[in-house]
Design a protein around this motif. Structure first.
Motif, PDB file in Angstrom:
ATOM      1  N   SER A  32     -66.062 -40.938 -26.220  1.00  0.00           N
ATOM      2  CA  SER A  32     -64.824 -40.626 -25.511  1.00  0.00           C
ATOM      3  C   SER A  32     -64.948 -40.870 -24.018  1.00  0.00           C
ATOM      4  CB  SER A  32     -64.417 -39.177 -25.772  1.00  0.00           C
ATOM      5  OG  SER A  32     -65.323 -38.296 -25.126  1.00  0.00           O
ATOM      6  N   ASP A  33     -65.987 -41.562 -23.617  1.00  0.00           N
ATOM      7  CA  ASP A  33     -66.293 -41.850 -22.218  1.00  0.00           C
ATOM      8  C   ASP A  33     -65.057 -42.294 -21.446  1.00  0.00           C
ATOM      9  OD1 ASP A  33     -67.646 -42.657 -19.814  1.00  0.00           O
ATOM     10  OD2 ASP A  33     -67.687 -44.693 -20.630  1.00  0.00           O
ATOM     11  N   LEU A  34     -64.513 -41.401 -20.666  1.00  0.00           N
ATOM     12  CA  LEU A  34     -63.306 -41.701 -19.900  1.00  0.00           C
ATOM     13  C   LEU A  34     -63.600 -42.530 -18.654  1.00  0.00           C
ATOM     14  CD1 LEU A  34     -61.526 -38.231 -20.184  1.00  0.00           C
ATOM     15  CD2 LEU A  34     -61.206 -40.274 -21.605  1.00  0.00           C
ATOM     16  N   SER A  35     -64.839 -42.521 -18.201  1.00  0.00           N
ATOM     17  CA  SER A  35     -65.183 -43.268 -16.992  1.00  0.00           C
ATOM     18  C   SER A  35     -65.426 -44.748 -17.269  1.00  0.00           C
ATOM     19  CB  SER A  35     -66.427 -42.659 -16.332  1.00  0.00           C
ATOM     20  OG  SER A  35     -67.551 -42.790 -17.204  1.00  0.00           O
ATOM     21  N   GLY A  36     -65.547 -45.105 -18.551  1.00  0.00           N
ATOM     22  CA  GLY A  36     -65.761 -46.502 -18.909  1.00  0.00           C
ATOM     23  C   GLY A  36     -67.164 -47.001 -18.672  1.00  0.00           C
ATOM     24  N   THR A  37     -68.128 -46.097 -18.558  1.00  0.00           N
ATOM     25  CA  THR A  37     -69.506 -46.508 -18.284  1.00  0.00           C
ATOM     26  C   THR A  37     -70.325 -46.726 -19.550  1.00  0.00           C
ATOM     27  OG1 THR A  37     -70.279 -44.215 -18.124  1.00  0.00           O
ATOM     28  CG2 THR A  37     -69.529 -45.290 -16.072  1.00  0.00           C
ATOM     29  N   LEU A  56     -75.342 -48.232 -24.483  1.00  0.00           N
ATOM     30  CA  LEU A  56     -75.664 -48.596 -23.107  1.00  0.00           C
ATOM     31  C   LEU A  56     -74.807 -47.778 -22.152  1.00  0.00           C
ATOM     32  CD1 LEU A  56     -77.146 -51.051 -21.449  1.00  0.00           C
ATOM     33  CD2 LEU A  56     -74.821 -51.958 -21.319  1.00  0.00           C
ATOM     34  N   ALA A  57     -75.393 -47.384 -21.036  1.00  0.00           N
ATOM     35  CA  ALA A  57     -74.642 -46.807 -19.920  1.00  0.00           C
ATOM     36  C   ALA A  57     -74.784 -47.781 -18.756  1.00  0.00           C
ATOM     37  CB  ALA A  57     -75.202 -45.445 -19.525  1.00  0.00           C
TER      38      ALA A  57
END
Length: 156
Positions: A32-37, A56-57
């Motif tokens: 659910s990564d809202l930051s798009g990282t 991956l981050a």
């Protein structure tokens, strides 16, 4: 990777990482990564069965391999190579020439894979993996210095 893949991932987590398994909540938060990282991928075998996943981050010009898992009966068939290639390609697409990862000191197979891709050891995190107390080997691959294009392995 989507939430629909979580049953397969969660079934393999305790098999592949018995003492350091990620929880369902951890994966849901990652997806659910809202930051798009974050970037997660899955791979299937020739029969369309779930064979593995990787994550991956990527922030700024640096990326970190978060996880790679391959179903035990699918190991040794190139799935880990393909997953790592996908992650390095994504890192390059995001403008991240430096990719870091931690690998268990007792996971020689994974270390050899990473070395083929140009990763080198830059440190040790003592007793990093808990509760086992196994050290983590910190490795980095810098596409600017390795001479290996992103997503290309060395020595195969």
């Amino acid at each position: 990777m989507t939430a629909d893949d979580l049953p397969d991932v969660l079934a393999l987590e305790p098999v592949l990482f018995p003492e350091e398994s990620w929880s369902e909540d951890a994966y849901r938060e990652e997806l659910s990564d809202l930051s798009g990282t974050r970037h997660y991928v899955v791979i299937e075998d020739d029969d369309g069965r779930f064979a593995g996943w990787a994550g991956l981050a990527a922030v700024g010009d640096q990326a970190d391999v978060l996880t790679i898992g391959v179903r035990p009966e699918s190991q040794g068939r190139g799935f880990g190579t393909r997953l790592l290639t996908a992650l390095l390609g994504e890192a390059a697409a995001r403008g991240c020439p430096e990719v870091f990862l931690d690998v268990r000191a007792d996971n020689d197979r994974a270390r050899r894979l990473y070395e083929r891709f140009g990763f080198t050891q830059v440190g040790i995190r003592k007793r990093y993996y808990q509760p086992s107390g196994v050290d983590a080997i910190v490795m980095v691959r810098d596409a600017r210095r390795s001479g290996v294009p992103a997503g290309q392995e060395v020595g195969t």
